[in-house]
Design an enzyme around this catalytic site. Structure first.
Site, PDB file in Angstrom:
ATOM      1  N   LYS A  73      60.948  40.556  29.111  1.00 14.88           N
ATOM      2  CA  LYS A  73      60.500  39.242  29.585  1.00 14.88           C
ATOM      3  C   LYS A  73      61.647  38.418  30.187  1.00 14.88           C
ATOM      4  CE  LYS A  73      56.733  39.307  26.248  1.00 14.88           C
ATOM      5  NZ  LYS A  73      55.522  38.581  25.910  1.00 14.88           N
ATOM      6  N   LYS A  88      61.453  42.814  23.784  1.00 15.17           N
ATOM      7  CA  LYS A  88      60.843  41.648  24.446  1.00 15.17           C
ATOM      8  C   LYS A  88      61.892  40.831  25.215  1.00 15.17           C
ATOM      9  CE  LYS A  88      56.997  41.577  21.411  1.00 15.17           C
ATOM     10  NZ  LYS A  88      56.297  41.090  20.251  1.00 15.17           N
ATOM     11  N   LYS A 143      24.119  31.704  24.616  1.00 19.27           N
ATOM     12  CA  LYS A 143      24.458  32.316  23.325  1.00 19.27           C
ATOM     13  C   LYS A 143      23.940  33.755  23.297  1.00 19.27           C
ATOM     14  CE  LYS A 143      23.756  31.994  18.420  1.00 19.27           C
ATOM     15  NZ  LYS A 143      22.776  31.640  17.426  1.00 19.27           N
ATOM     16  N   ASN A 187      43.506  33.519  16.811  1.00 16.11           N
ATOM     17  CA  ASN A 187      44.435  34.092  15.827  1.00 16.11           C
ATOM     18  C   ASN A 187      44.796  33.020  14.799  1.00 16.11           C
ATOM     19  OD1 ASN A 187      46.869  32.588  16.829  1.00 16.11           O
ATOM     20  ND2 ASN A 187      46.345  33.720  18.681  1.00 16.11           N
ATOM     21  N   PHE A 202      59.210  34.033  21.252  1.00 18.71           N
ATOM     22  CA  PHE A 202      59.048  34.380  19.844  1.00 18.71           C
ATOM     23  C   PHE A 202      58.499  35.789  19.730  1.00 18.71           C
ATOM     24  CE2 PHE A 202      59.658  30.880  16.795  1.00 18.71           C
ATOM     25  CZ  PHE A 202      60.142  29.933  17.690  1.00 18.71           C
TER      26      PHE A 202
HETATM   27  N1  CTP Z   1      53.452  35.349  25.258  1.00 13.47           N
HETATM   28  C1  CTP Z   1      53.157  34.801  26.482  1.00 13.47           C
HETATM   29  N2  CTP Z   1      52.000  35.133  27.123  1.00 13.47           N
HETATM   30  C2  CTP Z   1      51.137  35.999  26.566  1.00 13.47           C
HETATM   31  C3  CTP Z   1      51.432  36.569  25.317  1.00 13.47           C
HETATM   32  C4  CTP Z   1      52.597  36.217  24.687  1.00 13.47           C
HETATM   33  O1  CTP Z   1      53.943  34.008  26.992  1.00 13.47           O
HETATM   34  N3  CTP Z   1      50.019  36.293  27.201  1.00 13.47           N
HETATM   35  C5  CTP Z   1      54.715  34.976  24.611  1.00 13.47           C
HETATM   36  C6  CTP Z   1      54.577  34.410  23.212  1.00 13.47           C
HETATM   37  O2  CTP Z   1      54.423  33.000  23.245  1.00 13.47           O
HETATM   38  C7  CTP Z   1      55.888  34.811  22.560  1.00 13.47           C
HETATM   39  C8  CTP Z   1      56.237  36.119  23.241  1.00 13.47           C
HETATM   40  O3  CTP Z   1      55.472  36.146  24.454  1.00 13.47           O
HETATM   41  O4  CTP Z   1      56.931  33.903  22.868  1.00 13.47           O
HETATM   42  C9  CTP Z   1      55.932  37.349  22.415  1.00 13.47           C
HETATM   43  O5  CTP Z   1      54.601  37.487  22.198  1.00 13.47           O
HETATM   44  P1  CTP Z   1      53.897  38.818  21.627  1.00 13.47           P
HETATM   45  O6  CTP Z   1      52.440  38.683  21.858  1.00 13.47           O
HETATM   46  O7  CTP Z   1      54.363  39.068  20.238  1.00 13.47           O
HETATM   47  O8  CTP Z   1      54.551  39.936  22.463  1.00 13.47           O
HETATM   48  P2  CTP Z   1      54.007  40.922  23.505  1.00 13.47           P
HETATM   49  O9  CTP Z   1      55.079  41.066  24.502  1.00 13.47           O
HETATM   50  O10 CTP Z   1      52.668  40.480  23.986  1.00 13.47           O
HETATM   51  O11 CTP Z   1      53.936  42.301  22.719  1.00 13.47           O
HETATM   52  P3  CTP Z   1      52.969  42.883  21.585  1.00 13.47           P
HETATM   53  O12 CTP Z   1      51.715  42.076  21.603  1.00 13.47           O
HETATM   54  O13 CTP Z   1      52.814  44.270  21.994  1.00 13.47           O
HETATM   55  O14 CTP Z   1      53.771  42.717  20.317  1.00 13.47           O
END
Ligand code: CTP
Length: 398
Positions: A343, A339, A290, A211, A325
């Site tokens: 979480k 979230k 590959k 990303n 975040f």
């Molecule tokens: N995060 C994490 N582990 C993952 C994905 C995300 O710890 N596998 C953490 C990120 O570092 C961030 C938070 O979760 O602090 C939110 O991440 P995000 O990907 O935006 O949220 P999701 O809960 O995965 O929801 P969505 O992708 O549906 O927005």
């Protein structure tokens, strides 16, 4: 230097070609509003003229012990007394040997001995001089006496050798200075784990899914936590950023690596800040060769990765603070609030990538911090200022 006041900084320049890099350091410190006085050894003057430093710092350069210019003998002791930090860069083998043993035979070393402020030594010399056990012992002595010593970089040296001994760049020295300048150490004695940057999920030996995360916000948070006195462990995905001074770095590649490192380091952490953009999915299988193209479409099957923040939330200890975040393109606050609950985090820092000046790659950010009690909009700030404000809001007690 975000949010800090004007400081009195003494910059000692000893003999070495790297002295030219200190012009940038002095200029940059001045631009930040600090009062900078430069002290030069006789040898340093062979490389850069005092007039250059006088012009950049706005003060006469403190040069020779016996010159009697402007009553300098008394003046330098007064400067030592009011200094907030003293950096010697480049620090030659000779100057390091002198300060390690309390020798004060010129203006620089005399003022240095008289100063009681935090001190930073930035060695720069030929590789063999640096590796000489005598120099290594002298550096160890400087550390023993409480001075901070920067690691020298490796690379091409002006003497024609390639190896260690190269002076770090001006912005790296400034970063190290920021960490030693007196500030409110409200995180002293605390361990803070910060994750930053993207993860890379390998498809085959040459391709991966990733990303746009630059890691800037996470690195700014790590530096701000360090400046507030914390022991900081920064778990970083692949970024173009340099390791900040005084921070334990763990470099990782995949979401699984990140989960392993963060979960291990968080066991005894007082706060964990998940600023990394962790992949939510990874290829079900990684090819060991590959993948060759065909004329057909191609599908990669993905499986879920560990949600690190969620797992941290499940194992959270009572004294631990968890900061996550949420980067969203729509319904920012509602998604962020979701979230926070899902979480079990203490805070979610929400930012909208749709907003000008916020999100990937830029140096500014606009975030709203959500806790169970309230929402706090910090407004548009630099990432450094945003980091300081996030830490103060989430981790400063009282
Ligand atoms: N995060 C994490 N582990 C993952 C994905 C995300 O710890 N596998 C953490 C990120 O570092 C961030 C938070 O979760 O602090 C939110 O991440 P995000 O990907 O935006 O949220 P999701 O809960 O995965 O929801 P969505 O992708 O549906 O927005």
């Amino acid at each position: 230097m975000a949010g800090s006041n004007k400081k009195n900084i003494l910059v000692g320049v000893s003999g070495g070609i790297a002295a030219y890099k200190i012009c940038t350091l002095v200029s940059s410190l001045k631009k930040d509003g600090h009062d900078v006085h430069v002290l030069m050894t006789k040898e340093a003057e062979e490389f850069v003229g005092p007039l250059t430093f006088q012009t950049l710092s706005g003060h006469p350069v403190i040069r020779n012990m016996f010159s009697l210019q402007d009553g300098a003998e008394v003046h330098h002791i007064a400067l030592a007394a009011k200094a907030d930090a003293f950096v010697i860069a480049p620090a030659s083998a000779n100057t390091i040997a002198k300060i390690a043993h309390g020798i004060a035979d010129d203006m620089l070393t005399t003022t240095f001995l008289a100063a009681t402020c935090p001190k930073l030594i930035v060695p720069a010399m030929n590789t063999h001089m640096l590796e000489n056990p005598v120099t290594q012992d002298n550096i160890a002595l400087c550390r023993k006496y409480g001075m901070y010593v920067m690691e020298s970089a490796s690379g091409y040296l002006a003497c024609g050798d390639t190896g260690s001994g190269r002076m770090p760049e001006a912005h790296q020295i400034k970063d190290a200075l920021e960490s030693i300048l007196e500030s409110e150490r409200y995180l002293a004695g605390k361990k803070v784990v910060v994750s930053a940057g993207p993860t890379q999920e390998a498809v085959d030996p040459v391709r991966y899914i990733t990303n746009h995360s630059s890691g800037k916000m996470g690195y700014a948070l790590a530096r701000a936590a360090r400046n507030a006195g914390a022991h900081v462990v920064l778990v970083s995905g692949k970024t173009a950023l340099e390791a900040p001074f005084g921070i334990d770095m763990i470099h990782i590649t995949s979401a699984q690596d990140m989960a392993d490192a963060v979960l291990r380091e968080s066991a005894d952490a007082d706060a964990v800040i998940m600023a990394a953009a962790v992949a939510d999915y990874t290829p079900k299988e990684t090819a060991d060769h590959k993948l060759k193209k065909s004329d057909n479409d191609m599908y990669i099957e993905l499986k879920r990765t560990t949600d690190i923040l969620k797992m941290l939330g499940e194992r959270k200890q009572p004294h631990q603070k968890l900061i996550g975040f949420a980067m969203e393109t729509e319904d920012l606050l509602a998604n962020a609030a979701g979230k926070l609950e899902k979480k079990n985090a203490d805070f979610i820092v929400a930012n909208s990538i749709a907003e000008a000046g916020a999100g990937f790659g830029v140096d500014t950010n606009r975030v709203t911090i959500l806790s169970r009690e309230e929402e706090k909009d910090l407004g548009l700030l630099s990432k450094d200022e945003t980091a300081e404000k996030i830490l103060e809001y989430c981790l400063k007690e009282g």
